[in-house]
Design an enzyme around this catalytic site. Structure first.
Site, PDB file in Angstrom:
ATOM      1  N   CYS A 120      35.912  26.359  42.056  1.00  0.00           N
ATOM      2  CA  CYS A 120      36.144  27.070  43.409  1.00  0.00           C
ATOM      3  C   CYS A 120      35.125  27.207  44.155  1.00  0.00           C
ATOM      4  O   CYS A 120      34.074  26.775  43.591  1.00  0.00           O
ATOM      5  CB  CYS A 120      36.803  28.750  42.975  1.00  0.00           C
ATOM      6  SG  CYS A 120      37.435  29.329  44.404  1.00  0.00           S
ATOM      7  N   CYS A 130      37.086  31.545  48.874  1.00  0.00           N
ATOM      8  CA  CYS A 130      37.277  30.497  48.046  1.00  0.00           C
ATOM      9  C   CYS A 130      37.506  28.909  48.977  1.00  0.00           C
ATOM     10  O   CYS A 130      37.787  28.018  48.320  1.00  0.00           O
ATOM     11  CB  CYS A 130      38.560  30.684  47.372  1.00  0.00           C
ATOM     12  SG  CYS A 130      38.442  32.338  46.315  1.00  0.00           S
ATOM     13  N   LYS A 195      48.088  33.481  40.640  1.00  0.00           N
ATOM     14  CA  LYS A 195      46.901  34.428  40.991  1.00  0.00           C
ATOM     15  C   LYS A 195      47.039  35.270  41.774  1.00  0.00           C
ATOM     16  O   LYS A 195      47.166  35.007  42.923  1.00  0.00           O
ATOM     17  CB  LYS A 195      45.606  33.407  41.052  1.00  0.00           C
ATOM     18  CG  LYS A 195      44.366  34.195  41.174  1.00  0.00           C
ATOM     19  CD  LYS A 195      43.164  33.426  41.270  1.00  0.00           C
ATOM     20  CE  LYS A 195      41.929  34.042  41.401  1.00  0.00           C
ATOM     21  NZ  LYS A 195      40.775  33.239  41.671  1.00  0.00           N
ATOM     22  N   ARG A 205      33.339  40.433  40.307  1.00  0.00           N
ATOM     23  CA  ARG A 205      32.647  39.896  41.893  1.00  0.00           C
ATOM     24  C   ARG A 205      31.298  40.100  41.842  1.00  0.00           C
ATOM     25  O   ARG A 205      30.536  39.850  42.336  1.00  0.00           O
ATOM     26  CB  ARG A 205      33.249  40.889  42.975  1.00  0.00           C
ATOM     27  CG  ARG A 205      34.694  40.680  42.885  1.00  0.00           C
ATOM     28  CD  ARG A 205      35.126  40.126  44.581  1.00  0.00           C
ATOM     29  NE  ARG A 205      36.717  39.418  44.223  1.00  0.00           N
ATOM     30  CZ  ARG A 205      37.849  40.160  44.712  1.00  0.00           C
ATOM     31  NH1 ARG A 205      37.674  41.035  45.787  1.00  0.00           N
ATOM     32  NH2 ARG A 205      38.927  39.522  44.566  1.00  0.00           N
ATOM     33  N   ARG A 217      41.315  38.402  49.828  1.00  0.00           N
ATOM     34  CA  ARG A 217      41.743  37.288  49.538  1.00  0.00           C
ATOM     35  C   ARG A 217      43.436  37.200  49.697  1.00  0.00           C
ATOM     36  O   ARG A 217      43.971  36.293  49.245  1.00  0.00           O
ATOM     37  CB  ARG A 217      41.330  37.065  48.189  1.00  0.00           C
ATOM     38  CG  ARG A 217      39.944  36.778  48.237  1.00  0.00           C
ATOM     39  CD  ARG A 217      39.260  36.116  46.834  1.00  0.00           C
ATOM     40  NE  ARG A 217      37.824  35.724  47.044  1.00  0.00           N
ATOM     41  CZ  ARG A 217      36.967  36.195  46.543  1.00  0.00           C
ATOM     42  NH1 ARG A 217      37.340  37.134  45.596  1.00  0.00           N
ATOM     43  NH2 ARG A 217      35.700  35.962  46.376  1.00  0.00           N
ATOM     44  N   GLU A 233      55.348  28.978  42.758  1.00  0.00           N
ATOM     45  CA  GLU A 233      54.126  28.654  42.503  1.00  0.00           C
ATOM     46  C   GLU A 233      53.831  27.634  41.193  1.00  0.00           C
ATOM     47  O   GLU A 233      52.978  26.596  41.318  1.00  0.00           O
ATOM     48  CB  GLU A 233      52.988  29.726  42.563  1.00  0.00           C
ATOM     49  CG  GLU A 233      52.970  30.301  43.938  1.00  0.00           C
ATOM     50  CD  GLU A 233      52.012  29.565  44.866  1.00  0.00           C
ATOM     51  OE1 GLU A 233      51.473  28.590  44.492  1.00  0.00           O
ATOM     52  OE2 GLU A 233      51.897  29.813  45.865  1.00  0.00           O
ATOM     53  N   LYS A 248      47.070  35.161  36.060  1.00  0.00           N
ATOM     54  CA  LYS A 248      45.682  35.905  36.234  1.00  0.00           C
ATOM     55  C   LYS A 248      46.263  37.039  37.146  1.00  0.00           C
ATOM     56  O   LYS A 248      46.711  36.806  38.295  1.00  0.00           O
ATOM     57  CB  LYS A 248      44.625  35.234  37.083  1.00  0.00           C
ATOM     58  CG  LYS A 248      43.324  35.937  37.055  1.00  0.00           C
ATOM     59  CD  LYS A 248      42.273  34.868  37.338  1.00  0.00           C
ATOM     60  CE  LYS A 248      40.886  35.587  37.616  1.00  0.00           C
ATOM     61  NZ  LYS A 248      39.936  35.001  38.019  1.00  0.00           N
ATOM     62  N   SER A 274      38.070  40.855  34.375  1.00  0.00           N
ATOM     63  CA  SER A 274      37.073  41.681  34.052  1.00  0.00           C
ATOM     64  C   SER A 274      37.494  43.442  33.979  1.00  0.00           C
ATOM     65  O   SER A 274      36.939  43.962  33.337  1.00  0.00           O
ATOM     66  CB  SER A 274      36.052  41.460  35.220  1.00  0.00           C
ATOM     67  OG  SER A 274      36.705  41.584  36.306  1.00  0.00           O
ATOM     68  N   TYR A 313      36.919  38.069  27.694  1.00  0.00           N
ATOM     69  CA  TYR A 313      35.632  38.477  27.451  1.00  0.00           C
ATOM     70  C   TYR A 313      35.368  39.045  26.124  1.00  0.00           C
ATOM     71  O   TYR A 313      34.325  39.387  25.481  1.00  0.00           O
ATOM     72  CB  TYR A 313      34.956  39.399  28.689  1.00  0.00           C
ATOM     73  CG  TYR A 313      35.147  38.711  30.009  1.00  0.00           C
ATOM     74  CD1 TYR A 313      34.152  38.057  30.188  1.00  0.00           C
ATOM     75  CD2 TYR A 313      36.056  39.206  30.724  1.00  0.00           C
ATOM     76  CE1 TYR A 313      34.267  37.326  31.672  1.00  0.00           C
ATOM     77  CE2 TYR A 313      36.384  38.512  32.094  1.00  0.00           C
ATOM     78  CZ  TYR A 313      35.561  37.627  32.530  1.00  0.00           C
ATOM     79  OH  TYR A 313      35.507  37.142  33.881  1.00  0.00           O
TER      80      TYR A 313
HETATM   81 ZN    ZN Z   1      37.548  31.521  44.305  1.00  0.00          ZN
END
Ligand code: ZN
Length: 323
Positions: A120, A130, A195, A205, A217, A233, A248, A274, A313
């Protein structure tokens, strides 16, 4: 089948019985561990909103990958923090970029590690979007070339999987075509097919230093209200050559994971993002929930919904418990 002939509790009576009738398994094999690469040497800086997650220089990344291998985690996904951001995000495809250096180092030291790279521009652009910008708009078609060049530079460094996360239309096809032309036909494309424009990305971020400097976005990421669009998609990315499709975030979108599992015979991944991580960490720290319990239940629920790969994570912590 009804009570008292049927008693559901019979097969729940002991741990061994429960183990025998268990429908879903969780294993370190399911995990892909996200890592944030920075320039420099010996750098290991914790990210404020993501305790236990660090900005790491290449030498530290290699150490993390050794630890992952020893825990049975088969893959890591790399995000890069450039030394300098610019209008077009040019470090994204620089052979001396942080990600490209990290890929080469990992493949040299731990060749069996499957190295996945996020493709990205948002970590690399000064505006944090992006794609390429003109008059405040993110341009679709001119961005495709930049993304394909980025993916190619990762493949040339030795990446096994490239994972475009930008949500531009046509980027999977553009990347596949570029990789094939340059003799990287064996590099896997894992597309962030579905996404959503999600508030759960907040802590990332900070980690990727990629907050958009204007707007948001929503003109390219999906509306959280849409499910049918997710099928469309995914279909497009599969037609363009995606080998693995991803949803995501994960936890607020388990219905989408289940719908894709039902409809497509493709390997399916989900990104336990996150915000999902930080909320569980915070709840555990405050003593309001059991961090371990909620973590393991979240991960098994993503597996149960149908994802075989989980970008998380929690990978190392969970692998330790499973070990
Ligand atoms: Zn991006």
């Amino acid at each position: 089948m009804y009570y008292p002939i049927y008693r559901g509790r019979r097969t729940r009576r002991t741990e061994t019985l429960r183990r025998m009738v268990r429908e879903t398994r969780l294993s370190p094999d399911n995990f892909i561990y996200p890592l944030f690469v920075v320039h420099g040497d010996g750098v290991r800086r914790e990210i404020g909103a993501m305790p236990g997650v660090f900005h790491l220089s290449v030498d530290e990344i290699v150490k993390e990958c050794r630890e992952c291998r020893d825990l049975g985690i088969p893959s890591v996904i790399l995000f890069g923090i450039p030394s300098q951001k610019d209008e077009t995000g040019s470090e994204a495809w620089d052979p001396e970029g942080a990600v490209q250096k990290a890929v080469r180092a990992i493949k040299r030291e731990i060749p069996e590690m499957v190295v996945t790279t996020d493709v990205c521009l948002c970590e690399y652009t000064s505006h944090g979007h992006c794609g390429l910008i003109r008059e405040g708009q993110v341009l679709n078609d001119p961005t495709l070339e930049a993304l394909a060049r980025t993916a190619l530079s990762h493949a040339q460094a030795g990446a096994d999987i490239v994972a475009p996360s930008d949500m531009m239309d046509g980027r999977v096809g553009a990347i596949r075509e570029m990789l094939d032309e340059e003799n990287h036909q064996d590099v896997v494309v894992m597309s962030y097919a579905v996404k959503y424009a999600s508030a759960f990305y907040g802590p990332f971020r900070e980690a990727a230093e990629s907050t958009p400097q204007f707007g948001d976005r929503r003109a390219y990421q999906m509306d959280p209200a849409n499910a049918v669009e997710a099928l469309r998609e995914a279909a497009l990315d599969i037609e363009e050559g995606a080998d693995i499709i991803m949803v995501k975030p994960a936890l607020p979108y388990l219905d989408i994971i289940a719908a894709l599992r039902d409809r497509y015979d493709m390997p399916l991944a989900a990104y336990n993002v996150s915000g999902e991580y930080s909320m569980i960490k915070a709840g555990g720290k405050l003593g309001w929930v059991s961090q371990e319990g909620v973590m393991m239940e979240s991960l098994i629920s993503i597996r149960r919904a149908g994802a075989s790969m989980i970008l998380t994570y929690f990978a190392k912590e969970a692998a330790r418990l499973l070990g």
